[in-house]
Design a protein around this motif. Structure first.
Motif, mmCIF file in Angstrom:
data_model
loop_
_atom_site.group_PDB
_atom_site.id
_atom_site.type_symbol
_atom_site.label_atom_id
_atom_site.label_comp_id
_atom_site.label_asym_id
_atom_site.label_seq_id
_atom_site.Cartn_x
_atom_site.Cartn_y
_atom_site.Cartn_z
ATOM 1 N N ASP A 69 24.616 86.164 89.424
ATOM 2 C CA ASP A 69 25.197 84.901 89.860
ATOM 3 C C ASP A 69 25.342 83.894 88.720
ATOM 4 O O ASP A 69 25.714 82.752 88.954
ATOM 5 C CB ASP A 69 24.344 84.291 90.975
ATOM 6 C CG ASP A 69 24.322 85.169 92.209
ATOM 7 O OD1 ASP A 69 25.356 85.790 92.510
ATOM 8 O OD2 ASP A 69 23.261 85.244 92.866
ATOM 9 N N ARG A 85 28.043 93.431 90.823
ATOM 10 C CA ARG A 85 28.436 92.548 91.930
ATOM 11 C C ARG A 85 29.130 93.356 93.029
ATOM 12 O O ARG A 85 28.880 93.130 94.215
ATOM 13 C CB ARG A 85 29.374 91.445 91.435
ATOM 14 C CG ARG A 85 28.681 90.326 90.697
ATOM 15 C CD ARG A 85 29.699 89.306 90.219
ATOM 16 N NE ARG A 85 29.055 88.155 89.606
ATOM 17 C CZ ARG A 85 29.717 87.126 89.098
ATOM 18 N NH1 ARG A 85 31.047 87.105 89.118
ATOM 19 N NH2 ARG A 85 29.066 86.116 88.559
ATOM 20 N N ARG A 86 29.995 94.299 92.630
ATOM 21 C CA ARG A 86 30.670 95.134 93.623
ATOM 22 C C ARG A 86 29.674 95.981 94.404
ATOM 23 O O ARG A 86 29.768 96.113 95.626
ATOM 24 C CB ARG A 86 31.720 96.029 92.951
ATOM 25 C CG ARG A 86 32.971 95.307 92.522
ATOM 26 C CD ARG A 86 34.075 96.268 92.087
ATOM 27 N NE ARG A 86 33.678 97.146 90.990
ATOM 28 C CZ ARG A 86 33.815 96.852 89.704
ATOM 29 N NH1 ARG A 86 34.326 95.702 89.338
ATOM 30 N NH2 ARG A 86 33.455 97.719 88.779
ATOM 31 N N ARG A 88 26.498 95.309 94.900
ATOM 32 C CA ARG A 88 25.722 94.405 95.755
ATOM 33 C C ARG A 88 26.520 94.020 97.003
ATOM 34 O O ARG A 88 25.983 94.041 98.113
ATOM 35 C CB ARG A 88 25.334 93.157 94.960
ATOM 36 C CG ARG A 88 24.518 92.160 95.760
ATOM 37 C CD ARG A 88 24.024 91.016 94.924
ATOM 38 N NE ARG A 88 25.107 90.139 94.505
ATOM 39 C CZ ARG A 88 24.944 89.027 93.794
ATOM 40 N NH1 ARG A 88 23.735 88.666 93.406
ATOM 41 N NH2 ARG A 88 25.970 88.285 93.462
ATOM 42 N N GLU A 89 27.784 93.714 96.839
ATOM 43 C CA GLU A 89 28.620 93.342 97.988
ATOM 44 C C GLU A 89 28.809 94.514 98.947
ATOM 45 O O GLU A 89 28.806 94.323 100.161
ATOM 46 C CB GLU A 89 29.972 92.795 97.519
ATOM 47 C CG GLU A 89 29.863 91.429 96.880
ATOM 48 C CD GLU A 89 29.181 90.398 97.780
ATOM 49 O OE1 GLU A 89 29.515 90.319 98.979
ATOM 50 O OE2 GLU A 89 28.289 89.685 97.281
ATOM 51 N N ARG A 92 25.675 94.812 100.948
ATOM 52 C CA ARG A 92 25.597 93.739 101.953
ATOM 53 C C ARG A 92 26.529 94.019 103.126
ATOM 54 O O ARG A 92 26.189 93.739 104.282
ATOM 55 C CB ARG A 92 25.964 92.398 101.322
ATOM 56 C CG ARG A 92 24.871 91.820 100.462
ATOM 57 C CD ARG A 92 25.272 90.485 99.895
ATOM 58 N NE ARG A 92 24.191 89.937 99.074
ATOM 59 C CZ ARG A 92 24.301 88.892 98.280
ATOM 60 N NH1 ARG A 92 25.466 88.266 98.193
ATOM 61 N NH2 ARG A 92 23.287 88.463 97.582
ATOM 62 N N ALA A 93 27.689 94.575 102.846
ATOM 63 C CA ALA A 93 28.655 94.879 103.904
ATOM 64 C C ALA A 93 28.147 95.979 104.828
ATOM 65 O O ALA A 93 28.503 96.012 106.016
ATOM 66 C CB ALA A 93 29.989 95.275 103.281
#
Length: 95
Positions: A69, A85-86, A88-89, A92-93
């Motif tokens: 971040d 980041r990809r 991690r996203e 989360r999804a």
């Protein structure tokens, strides 16, 4: 102020302070460098985290998450930060 691992922390040395070029600590740069490497088998990465950085894996991942971040980390290593980041996203999804 909290210790986010971006400007020093657990094992401080003169090299852990912010560098003049991008503001990231030596430790933050070492975390990103470790994350760029490929790992042969289970446990190898955790062993490297302990031996090379002197951190517990849990603390390493806390620092890494904060780095994702941080705009300074993105400027320093955009390929690694954007890849993480990809990942991690995507995780989360799935939740």
């Amino acid at each position: 102020m909290t210790d986010d691992g971006l400007s020093g922390g657990d094992h401080l040395s003169a090299e852990d302070g912010p560098s003049a070029d991008d503001g990231l600590s030596a430790r933050a740069k070492a975390v990103l460098a470790l994350e760029r490497r490929n790992w042969a088998g289970p446990g190898a990465k955790e062993r490297a985290i302990r031996e090379e950085l002197g951190l517990a894996p849990v603390r390493y991942y806390q620092i890494l998450n904060a780095l994702l971040d941080d705009a300074r980390a993105l400027a320093h290593d955009p390929v690694t930060v954007n890849r993480l980041r990809r990942v991690r996203e995507a995780r989360r999804a799935e939740r």
